[in-house]
Motif scaffolding. Sequence first.
Motif, short mmCIF file in Angstrom:
data_model
loop_
_atom_site.label_atom_id
_atom_site.label_comp_id
_atom_site.label_asym_id
_atom_site.label_seq_id
_atom_site.Cartn_x
_atom_site.Cartn_y
_atom_site.Cartn_z
N VAL A 108 47.49 34.66 17.95
CA VAL A 108 46.32 33.96 18.47
C VAL A 108 45.15 34.07 17.49
N CYS A 109 45.00 35.23 16.86
CA CYS A 109 43.94 35.39 15.85
C CYS A 109 44.16 34.42 14.69
N SER A 110 45.42 34.24 14.31
CA SER A 110 45.75 33.29 13.24
C SER A 110 45.46 31.86 13.68
N HIS A 111 45.81 31.57 14.94
CA HIS A 111 45.54 30.24 15.49
C HIS A 111 44.04 29.98 15.59
N LEU A 112 43.28 31.00 15.93
CA LEU A 112 41.84 30.86 16.03
C LEU A 112 41.23 30.49 14.67
N SER A 113 41.70 31.17 13.65
CA SER A 113 41.22 30.90 12.30
C SER A 113 41.56 29.45 11.90
N TYR A 114 42.76 29.01 12.22
CA TYR A 114 43.19 27.64 11.90
C TYR A 114 42.35 26.62 12.66
N SER A 115 42.13 26.90 13.93
CA SER A 115 41.38 25.98 14.78
C SER A 115 39.94 25.82 14.30
N ARG A 116 39.32 26.93 13.89
CA ARG A 116 37.96 26.87 13.38
C ARG A 116 37.88 26.03 12.10
N THR A 117 38.91 26.15 11.28
CA THR A 117 38.93 25.44 10.00
C THR A 117 39.12 23.94 10.19
N PHE A 118 40.04 23.54 11.07
CA PHE A 118 40.41 22.13 11.17
C PHE A 118 39.82 21.40 12.37
N PHE A 119 39.43 22.18 13.42
CA PHE A 119 38.92 21.51 14.63
C PHE A 119 37.47 21.87 14.94
N GLY A 120 36.88 22.75 14.14
CA GLY A 120 35.48 23.13 14.34
C GLY A 120 35.26 23.82 15.67
N GLU A 121 34.10 23.59 16.25
CA GLU A 121 33.76 24.24 17.52
C GLU A 121 34.26 23.42 18.70
N SER A 122 35.55 23.15 18.72
CA SER A 122 36.15 22.40 19.81
C SER A 122 36.44 23.31 21.00
N LYS A 123 36.86 22.70 22.10
CA LYS A 123 37.21 23.50 23.28
C LYS A 123 38.40 24.41 23.00
N THR A 124 39.30 23.94 22.16
CA THR A 124 40.46 24.76 21.79
C THR A 124 40.00 26.03 21.06
N THR A 125 39.06 25.86 20.15
CA THR A 125 38.52 27.00 19.40
C THR A 125 37.82 27.97 20.34
N GLU A 126 37.04 27.43 21.27
CA GLU A 126 36.32 28.29 22.23
C GLU A 126 37.31 29.08 23.09
N TYR A 127 38.37 28.38 23.51
CA TYR A 127 39.39 29.04 24.35
C TYR A 127 40.08 30.16 23.58
N LEU A 128 40.49 29.85 22.34
CA LEU A 128 41.18 30.86 21.53
C LEU A 128 40.27 32.03 21.19
N ASN A 129 39.00 31.76 20.97
CA ASN A 129 38.03 32.83 20.68
C ASN A 129 37.89 33.77 21.88
N SER A 130 37.82 33.16 23.07
CA SER A 130 37.70 33.96 24.30
C SER A 130 38.96 34.80 24.52
N LEU A 131 40.12 34.18 24.28
CA LEU A 131 41.39 34.87 24.47
C LEU A 131 41.54 36.04 23.49
N ALA A 132 41.22 35.79 22.22
CA ALA A 132 41.32 36.84 21.20
C ALA A 132 40.34 37.96 21.46
N SER A 133 39.13 37.62 21.91
CA SER A 133 38.11 38.64 22.20
C SER A 133 38.54 39.54 23.34
N SER A 134 39.13 38.96 24.37
CA SER A 134 39.59 39.76 25.51
C SER A 134 40.68 40.74 25.10
N ALA A 135 41.63 40.23 24.30
CA ALA A 135 42.72 41.09 23.84
C ALA A 135 42.20 42.17 22.91
#
Length: 323
Positions: free
Chosen positions: A47-74
């Motif tokens: 998920v941390c890897s996916h978060l990094s990818y999402s930030r790079t290619f999708f910016g501050e999208s809902k997907t990035t926000e979701y992955l950031n929240s998920l990674a932070s909780s873990a």
Amino acid sequence: MREEKFINDNSYIWSNLESLLHKLKARKLKTLSKSELESFITSYRIVCSHLSYSRTFFGESKTTEYLNSLASSAHGHIYSTRSSGFKKIFSFYIKGFPELLKDNAAYMILSTALFMAGVIFSFIMTVINSDNAPAFIPPELIEGVKTLNSGRGSWDSATQSASIFTNNIGVGLRAFALGITLGLGTTYILIFNGFILGSAAGLALNYNVTSIFWSLILPHGVLELFCIFVCGAAGLIIGKSIINPGIYSRKDSLIKGGKTAVYLTCGTIPLFIIAGIIEGYFTPSNASVEAKLVFSLVSFILVCLYTALPFIIRKKLSKDSAE
């Protein structure tokens, strides 16, 4: 990769991590099974890897926000602030020590059996003939037991009870330390001190002072004997780690067994202290023989409940998981 395809390809991993996080709301990370823990760590890293990818290619999208929240909780569960020293100690005596006893039950049984073998042998020999008592116990202890016939006589409970266990803390430490002699020294200590208790009990029976004798021994003796059995088990663990290292090198086996033995021995410290307080204040008190024996029975029940804690906790966790 398009965001929609990115989500479709990886959502199952995110759902798995989310499911494990939901479990952890009511439980701690260390309560997860081995497979769940491995899955949790692996999913977190992905998920941390996916978060990094999402930030790079999708910016501050809902997907990035979701992955950031998920990674932070873990991250919060994995790298949470460690417990304070006091909490660690408290947790060890409430959960860790009983767990150790359960995990090393075979050594506890063997330690207890060796001690009881000494008790039974010397008890029988002394009951058969009181003249055999000097082979097991010192003259001052023999005289102390004899004088119980005349209402305690010259029995000094503070010194005589300590004599029976030959300074119990010292006995426990020696039983632990002599494990380095391949367990032979530990075996000797356990049997030898069993001889002392068994012979003294045999004399008490011969002189018809059994109730008085046990009322002066058991109030503190229940805890002290339990501690000696634990220290004996610790010594036997060290001996076994040297004799039969199994898949480990002898050095690694000794380090592993020694660590377990040290934890077991440390677990007896507060129990020895409590026993010492009982021995100093309650055992020599004017409480009736019956009261002291009842107190001893209650102590025994509490020790049994304490050692049963891991089974009680595990049963409760299993019930909660099932619900």
